[in-house]
Design a protein around this motif. Sequence first.
Motif, PDB file in Angstrom:
ATOM      1  N   GLY A 162      38.681  27.311  -7.432  1.00 30.93           N
ATOM      2  CA  GLY A 162      37.788  26.661  -8.632  1.00 30.93           C
ATOM      3  C   GLY A 162      38.486  25.193  -8.826  1.00 30.93           C
ATOM      4  N   SER A 163      37.429  24.182  -9.164  1.00 29.67           N
ATOM      5  CA  SER A 163      37.668  23.190  -9.457  1.00 29.67           C
ATOM      6  C   SER A 163      38.162  22.786 -10.991  1.00 29.67           C
ATOM      7  N   GLY A 164      38.165  23.848 -11.493  1.00 31.69           N
ATOM      8  CA  GLY A 164      38.514  23.866 -13.009  1.00 31.69           C
ATOM      9  C   GLY A 164      38.052  25.164 -13.580  1.00 31.69           C
ATOM     10  N   SER A 165      38.367  25.336 -15.106  1.00 31.82           N
ATOM     11  CA  SER A 165      37.981  26.763 -15.574  1.00 31.82           C
ATOM     12  C   SER A 165      37.845  26.235 -17.238  1.00 31.82           C
ATOM     13  N   PRO A 166      36.743  26.742 -17.778  1.00 30.97           N
ATOM     14  CA  PRO A 166      36.845  26.907 -19.153  1.00 30.97           C
ATOM     15  C   PRO A 166      38.251  27.587 -19.781  1.00 30.97           C
ATOM     16  N   ILE A 167      38.644  27.308 -20.859  1.00 31.18           N
ATOM     17  CA  ILE A 167      39.851  27.931 -21.399  1.00 31.18           C
ATOM     18  C   ILE A 167      39.722  28.209 -22.835  1.00 31.18           C
ATOM     19  N   ARG A 168      40.453  29.117 -23.374  1.00 32.90           N
ATOM     20  CA  ARG A 168      40.795  29.103 -25.032  1.00 32.90           C
ATOM     21  C   ARG A 168      41.922  28.833 -25.276  1.00 32.90           C
ATOM     22  N   ALA A 169      42.101  27.256 -25.779  1.00 34.97           N
ATOM     23  CA  ALA A 169      43.075  26.701 -26.153  1.00 34.97           C
ATOM     24  C   ALA A 169      43.672  26.752 -27.738  1.00 34.97           C
ATOM     25  N   VAL A 170      44.868  27.295 -27.506  1.00 37.65           N
ATOM     26  CA  VAL A 170      45.499  27.452 -28.763  1.00 37.65           C
ATOM     27  C   VAL A 170      46.868  26.928 -29.127  1.00 37.65           C
ATOM     28  N   ALA A 171      47.236  26.635 -30.531  1.00 42.36           N
ATOM     29  CA  ALA A 171      48.360  26.189 -30.646  1.00 42.36           C
ATOM     30  C   ALA A 171      49.280  27.021 -31.550  1.00 42.36           C
ATOM     31  N   LEU A 172      50.489  27.459 -31.070  1.00 44.08           N
ATOM     32  CA  LEU A 172      51.291  28.276 -31.958  1.00 44.08           C
ATOM     33  C   LEU A 172      52.222  27.475 -32.483  1.00 44.08           C
ATOM     34  N   VAL A 173      52.024  27.434 -34.109  1.00 41.92           N
ATOM     35  CA  VAL A 173      52.936  26.405 -34.813  1.00 41.92           C
ATOM     36  C   VAL A 173      53.759  27.387 -35.855  1.00 41.92           C
ATOM     37  N   ALA A 231      25.203  43.542 -23.082  1.00 39.85           N
ATOM     38  CA  ALA A 231      25.983  42.627 -22.578  1.00 39.85           C
ATOM     39  C   ALA A 231      25.153  41.300 -22.218  1.00 39.85           C
ATOM     40  N   ARG A 232      25.664  40.336 -21.997  1.00 36.91           N
ATOM     41  CA  ARG A 232      24.961  39.062 -21.685  1.00 36.91           C
ATOM     42  C   ARG A 232      25.611  38.222 -20.309  1.00 36.91           C
ATOM     43  N   ASN A 233      24.624  37.524 -19.691  1.00 37.09           N
ATOM     44  CA  ASN A 233      25.186  36.876 -18.609  1.00 37.09           C
ATOM     45  C   ASN A 233      25.354  35.360 -19.011  1.00 37.09           C
ATOM     46  N   LEU A 234      26.114  34.795 -18.374  1.00 36.68           N
ATOM     47  CA  LEU A 234      26.687  33.307 -18.674  1.00 36.68           C
ATOM     48  C   LEU A 234      26.552  32.611 -17.436  1.00 36.68           C
ATOM     49  N   LEU A 235      25.711  31.455 -17.463  1.00 39.28           N
ATOM     50  CA  LEU A 235      25.697  30.307 -16.502  1.00 39.28           C
ATOM     51  C   LEU A 235      26.389  29.259 -17.015  1.00 39.28           C
ATOM     52  N   ILE A 236      27.722  28.634 -16.527  1.00 41.38           N
ATOM     53  CA  ILE A 236      28.489  27.729 -17.093  1.00 41.38           C
ATOM     54  C   ILE A 236      28.971  26.934 -16.187  1.00 41.38           C
ATOM     55  N   SER A 237      29.184  25.860 -16.317  1.00 40.94           N
ATOM     56  CA  SER A 237      30.023  24.810 -15.494  1.00 40.94           C
ATOM     57  C   SER A 237      31.669  25.185 -15.579  1.00 40.94           C
ATOM     58  N   GLU A 238      32.420  25.071 -14.404  1.00 38.28           N
ATOM     59  CA  GLU A 238      33.835  25.140 -14.508  1.00 38.28           C
ATOM     60  C   GLU A 238      34.299  24.110 -15.568  1.00 38.28           C
ATOM     61  N   HIS A 239      33.396  23.194 -15.825  1.00 33.95           N
ATOM     62  CA  HIS A 239      33.986  22.066 -16.646  1.00 33.95           C
ATOM     63  C   HIS A 239      33.064  21.916 -17.727  1.00 33.95           C
ATOM     64  N   GLY A 240      32.642  23.301 -18.172  1.00 26.15           N
ATOM     65  CA  GLY A 240      31.964  23.292 -19.694  1.00 26.15           C
ATOM     66  C   GLY A 240      32.733  23.402 -20.659  1.00 26.15           C
ATOM     67  N   GLY A 241      32.426  22.755 -21.994  1.00 22.08           N
ATOM     68  CA  GLY A 241      33.460  23.176 -23.082  1.00 22.08           C
ATOM     69  C   GLY A 241      34.698  22.731 -22.748  1.00 22.08           C
ATOM     70  N   THR A 242      35.553  23.308 -23.392  1.00 23.94           N
ATOM     71  CA  THR A 242      37.091  23.237 -23.635  1.00 23.94           C
ATOM     72  C   THR A 242      37.576  23.599 -22.095  1.00 23.94           C
ATOM     73  N   HIS A 243      37.988  22.770 -21.228  1.00 23.00           N
ATOM     74  CA  HIS A 243      38.695  23.392 -20.162  1.00 23.00           C
ATOM     75  C   HIS A 243      39.552  22.426 -19.457  1.00 23.00           C
ATOM     76  N   SER A 244      40.349  22.915 -18.390  1.00 23.09           N
ATOM     77  CA  SER A 244      41.059  22.004 -17.627  1.00 23.09           C
ATOM     78  C   SER A 244      40.556  21.961 -16.316  1.00 23.09           C
ATOM     79  N   ASP A 245      41.178  20.869 -15.496  1.00 29.28           N
ATOM     80  CA  ASP A 245      40.691  20.483 -14.350  1.00 29.28           C
ATOM     81  C   ASP A 245      41.811  20.918 -13.258  1.00 29.28           C
ATOM     82  N   ALA A 246      41.369  21.513 -12.053  1.00 26.70           N
ATOM     83  CA  ALA A 246      42.288  21.669 -10.816  1.00 26.70           C
ATOM     84  C   ALA A 246      42.369  20.156 -10.327  1.00 26.70           C
ATOM     85  N   VAL A 247      43.587  19.958  -9.825  1.00 25.56           N
ATOM     86  CA  VAL A 247      43.794  18.669  -9.190  1.00 25.56           C
ATOM     87  C   VAL A 247      42.763  18.488  -8.011  1.00 25.56           C
ATOM     88  N   TRP A 248      42.416  19.574  -7.507  1.00 28.86           N
ATOM     89  CA  TRP A 248      41.410  19.637  -6.197  1.00 28.86           C
ATOM     90  C   TRP A 248      40.222  18.996  -6.680  1.00 28.86           C
TER      91      TRP A 248
END
Length: 230
Positions: free
Chosen positions: A217-228, A49-66
Motif C-alpha cells: 500500500g501507498s497509504g491507508s485511511p485511518i481512524r485517528a483518535v487522541a486519548l487525553v 452490506a455495502r462495497n467501498l471504492l476509496i483511495s488509499e489517500h481518501g479522507g483521514t489517512h497516513s502515507d507510506a514512505v513508498w
Amino acid sequence: MGLRLIDLSQEIYQGMSVFPMHQKTFIMTNMTHEENMKTTGSKTLGFSARNLLISEHGGTHSDAVWEYKPTGDTIDKMPLEYFWGSAICIDVSFVPESRMIEPEDLEKAVKNSGQEIKPGDIVLLYTGHYDRNFGTDKWQTTYTGLSYEGAKWLAEKGVVNIGVDAPAIDHPKDLNFSGHLVCGEYDITNTENLCNLDKVVNKRFLYFGLPLKIRDGSGSPIRAVALVEE
C-alpha cells in the motif's frame, strides 16, 4: 483522573472531498436485508452490506514512505510505532495561508504550547484550516503548509509522524512538495485530513491512527483518535 477519547477523523461518505489527484469515493449496496433473506431462505434475519471504492489517500489517512520515495517501505512494512504513541499538538494557526510554516513558527508554537518535542513523538499541526474552510471551495486550494526547512526542523528532532488538519502537509503552491520530500529523506510518515485538533491543541496525549494492512500500500485511511487525561 479519567481518560477521554477524542475522534480526530473525518467522516467517509460518497461525495466527500478528495485531493484532486486521487480516486473519488463511491459507496454501493452489495445486498439489502430483504435480498439476503430471499437468498438464504431465512424468515428471521437478513444481513446487509455495502462495497467501498476509496483511495488509499481518501479522507483521514497516513502515507507510506513508498508513496513519495520508490525505495521506501510500503504501508504494510512500516513500523506500527509511527502510527501510535506519545503525541503533541501545536498551534500554528497564526501562520497565514499565503506563506509556508517555517522553523521559527514551529519554535514559537512549541514554546507557546508549554510542551517539548521528544524523539519518537508524533506532532500534529493545528492550522485551523478544517475549522475555517471544510466544506467550502477553499478546502482543497487555500491553506498553509510546511516549508522544506520547517519539515526538516521537525524530522531532525526525531518526529516520526507529522499530522495536519488540511488536505496535505505541503503548501498547495509548493510544487516541490517540501513536506513529503523531507518525509522521504528521513523515512517518516505524515497524516492528513485530521479534524478536531482544537480539542487537543497545546496538549500531550496518546495518539492512535493505525493503517489497514494493505499489501504494498501507498497509504491507508485511518481512524485517528487522541486519548487525553482529564
